[in-house]
Design a protein around this motif. Structure first.
Motif, short mmCIF file in Angstrom:
data_model
loop_
_atom_site.label_atom_id
_atom_site.label_comp_id
_atom_site.label_asym_id
_atom_site.label_seq_id
_atom_site.Cartn_x
_atom_site.Cartn_y
_atom_site.Cartn_z
N MET A 1 -4.97 -5.17 0.74
CA MET A 1 -4.53 -5.65 2.05
C MET A 1 -4.14 -4.45 2.91
SD MET A 1 -1.57 -8.43 2.91
CE MET A 1 -2.41 -9.63 1.87
N THR A 2 -4.59 -4.37 4.14
CA THR A 2 -4.30 -3.26 5.02
C THR A 2 -3.44 -3.72 6.17
OG1 THR A 2 -6.14 -3.63 6.52
CG2 THR A 2 -6.61 -2.37 4.51
N THR A 3 -2.96 -2.74 6.95
CA THR A 3 -2.14 -3.07 8.10
C THR A 3 -2.95 -3.73 9.21
OG1 THR A 3 -2.45 -0.81 8.83
CG2 THR A 3 -0.40 -1.32 7.70
N ASP A 4 -4.27 -3.78 9.08
CA ASP A 4 -5.06 -4.55 10.05
C ASP A 4 -4.60 -6.01 10.05
OD1 ASP A 4 -6.72 -2.47 10.86
OD2 ASP A 4 -8.03 -2.74 9.14
N GLN A 5 -4.23 -6.51 8.88
CA GLN A 5 -3.80 -7.90 8.78
C GLN A 5 -2.30 -8.06 9.00
OE1 GLN A 5 -5.85 -6.57 6.19
NE2 GLN A 5 -7.61 -7.33 7.31
N VAL A 38 -5.18 7.10 4.11
CA VAL A 38 -6.51 6.74 3.60
C VAL A 38 -6.89 7.69 2.46
CG1 VAL A 38 -8.95 6.49 4.13
CG2 VAL A 38 -7.25 5.79 5.82
N MET A 39 -6.68 8.99 2.68
CA MET A 39 -7.06 9.98 1.68
C MET A 39 -6.30 9.79 0.37
SD MET A 39 -9.46 11.67 3.04
CE MET A 39 -10.13 12.11 4.65
N LEU A 40 -5.09 9.24 0.46
CA LEU A 40 -4.29 8.99 -0.73
C LEU A 40 -4.52 7.58 -1.28
CD1 LEU A 40 -0.94 10.67 0.38
CD2 LEU A 40 -2.52 11.50 -1.38
N ASP A 41 -5.57 6.92 -0.76
CA ASP A 41 -5.91 5.55 -1.20
C ASP A 41 -4.78 4.56 -0.90
OD1 ASP A 41 -8.47 6.25 -2.16
OD2 ASP A 41 -7.62 6.92 -4.06
N GLY A 42 -4.07 4.82 0.20
CA GLY A 42 -3.02 3.90 0.62
C GLY A 42 -3.58 2.70 1.36
N LYS A 43 -2.70 1.78 1.71
CA LYS A 43 -3.09 0.53 2.37
C LYS A 43 -2.55 0.42 3.79
CE LYS A 43 -5.09 -0.87 -1.42
NZ LYS A 43 -6.57 -0.89 -1.50
N ASP A 44 -1.78 1.41 4.23
CA ASP A 44 -1.14 1.32 5.54
C ASP A 44 -1.95 2.07 6.58
OD1 ASP A 44 1.02 -0.17 4.48
OD2 ASP A 44 1.90 1.69 3.72
N ASN A 45 -3.14 1.57 6.88
CA ASN A 45 -4.02 2.24 7.83
C ASN A 45 -4.91 1.20 8.51
OD1 ASN A 45 -6.51 2.00 5.96
ND2 ASN A 45 -5.04 3.15 4.69
N TYR A 46 -5.59 1.64 9.57
CA TYR A 46 -6.44 0.76 10.37
C TYR A 46 -7.91 1.19 10.23
CZ TYR A 46 -2.17 -0.93 12.51
OH TYR A 46 -0.94 -1.50 12.71
N SER A 47 -8.78 0.36 10.73
CA SER A 47 -10.21 0.67 10.62
C SER A 47 -10.54 1.98 11.32
CB SER A 47 -11.05 -0.48 11.20
OG SER A 47 -10.72 -0.70 12.56
N ASP A 74 12.04 16.70 6.51
CA ASP A 74 10.61 16.56 6.21
C ASP A 74 9.88 16.21 7.51
OD1 ASP A 74 8.09 15.95 5.25
OD2 ASP A 74 8.81 14.84 3.51
N LEU A 75 9.26 17.21 8.14
CA LEU A 75 8.65 17.07 9.46
C LEU A 75 7.18 16.67 9.34
CD1 LEU A 75 10.18 20.31 11.00
CD2 LEU A 75 11.01 17.97 11.30
N GLY A 76 6.78 15.65 10.09
CA GLY A 76 5.42 15.14 9.96
C GLY A 76 5.21 14.55 8.59
N SER A 77 6.17 13.75 8.16
CA SER A 77 6.26 13.31 6.76
C SER A 77 5.14 12.38 6.33
CB SER A 77 7.60 12.61 6.53
OG SER A 77 7.76 11.53 7.44
N GLY A 78 4.55 11.64 7.29
CA GLY A 78 3.53 10.67 6.93
C GLY A 78 4.13 9.40 6.36
N LEU A 79 3.26 8.49 5.98
CA LEU A 79 3.70 7.19 5.46
C LEU A 79 4.24 7.32 4.04
CD1 LEU A 79 0.69 5.39 6.98
CD2 LEU A 79 3.00 4.48 7.21
N PRO A 80 5.19 6.46 3.69
CA PRO A 80 5.72 6.49 2.33
C PRO A 80 4.61 6.26 1.31
CG PRO A 80 7.09 5.11 3.74
CD PRO A 80 5.86 5.44 4.52
N THR A 81 4.66 7.02 0.22
CA THR A 81 3.68 6.87 -0.84
C THR A 81 4.39 7.11 -2.16
OG1 THR A 81 1.50 7.58 -1.63
CG2 THR A 81 2.91 9.28 -0.64
N ALA A 82 3.66 7.31 -3.23
CA ALA A 82 4.28 7.52 -4.53
C ALA A 82 5.02 8.86 -4.56
CB ALA A 82 3.22 7.49 -5.62
N ARG A 83 6.23 8.84 -5.11
CA ARG A 83 7.02 10.06 -5.29
C ARG A 83 7.24 10.78 -3.97
NH1 ARG A 83 10.01 11.68 -9.13
NH2 ARG A 83 9.12 13.75 -9.39
#
Length: 271
Positions: free
Chosen positions: A1-5, A26-35, A80-89
């Motif tokens: 499921m992605t953030t598109d929904q 996307v590069m980290l195979d996350g789900k919080d991204n758009y098309s 942490d500047l430009g931290s990006g979306l939360p991911t593992a660790r």
């Protein structure tokens, strides 16, 4: 499921405009991204298929650097500047394993980062997520939520992990680093990673073209340019090196590949 929904409620963003945080997701195979983010990621992967491996190297050096700075150098504040979306660790998880009272402030321009971060960190009193633009460093430094946790009269670790290559030359990345360096006291640490121009890999130049045209950011800089970010500070051994070679936990099997060398990083101490 992605953030598109399922975009998070209360956040403000344009799903038709890609962001560095979501392309990295996307590069980290996350789900919080758009098309649109996936389109940019796919175009980049067509130029450099190793980018997913490179993204993993970037997360792994973050873990090693934060563990060293918190656990061995005793730093208990992280910006942490430009931290990006939360991911593992995430940074706070690594730092707070070494010191449960370590304070971490994440800063990102993408409001989606804040929306997801606030949900993740709702019960963590020593961590904040701030929506701000690091191209305006004084705004970040003076932000009330930053000041709530970060005491700039004490040593702090300033993290610029995979973000300065998203700052264009005309936006003065050296000046941005200098502003945070000037705000930090002696004994503070700077952790920086960045895309690196490889003379034997023309795809590093082509990737820059794709990123600049589709994402609007993505400068691939020379090693000398990257060393300039550490001006006036003492680089810790082993210096500015390909990510897998910075204090690896084990044997590095292949340090000569594009995946190993395309990003370099280092940690420096302000004396």
């Amino acid at each position: 499921m992605t953030t598109d929904q399922h975009p998070p409620s209360g956040s403000t963003f344009d799903s038709g405009v890609p962001t560095a945080a979501r392309v990295y997701d996307v590069m980290l195979d996350g789900k919080d991204n758009y098309s649109i983010d996936r389109q940019v990621a796919q175009a980049s992967l067509e130029v450099m298929p190793e980018l997913k491996e490179i993204a993993r190297h970037n997360r792994e050096i973050l873990h090693r650097a934060v563990r060293h700075i918190a656990g061995e150098q005793g730093i208990d504040q992280f910006l942490d500047l430009g931290s990006g979306l939360p991911t593992a660790r995430n940074t706070h998880e690594v730092a707070q394993e070494a010191d449960p009272a370590a304070r971490v402030v994440y800063v990102d321009i993408d409001p989606l980062v804040s929306a997801h971060g606030h949900a993740l960190l709702a019960e963590n009193a020593y961590t904040r997520v701030v929506t701000a633009d690091i191209r305006e460093p004084r705004t970040v430094i003076d932000h009330p939520e930053v000041r709530e946790l970060i005491d700039f009269d004490r040593p702090v670790c300033v993290m610029l992990c995979g973000i300065l290559h998203h700052i264009l030359d005309e936006e003065d990345p050296d000046g941005i680093v200098a502003a945070f360096r000037d705000a930090a006291v002696s004994g503070s640490y700077f952790f920086i990673t960045n895309f690196t121009r490889l003379g034997d890999a023309p795809e590093s130049v082509e990737l820059e073209r794709v990123l600049l045209s589709q994402l609007g950011t993505g400068r691939v800089r020379t090693p000398d340019e990257l060393l300039g970010y550490f001006a006036g500070m003492e680089l810790l051994a082993p210096g500015l090196v390909p990510l897998p070679l910075w204090r690896p936990d084990g044997i590095v099997k292949d340090s000569t590949s594009v995946a190993a060398r395309f990003m370099t990083g280092g940690v420096a101490r302000k004396n």
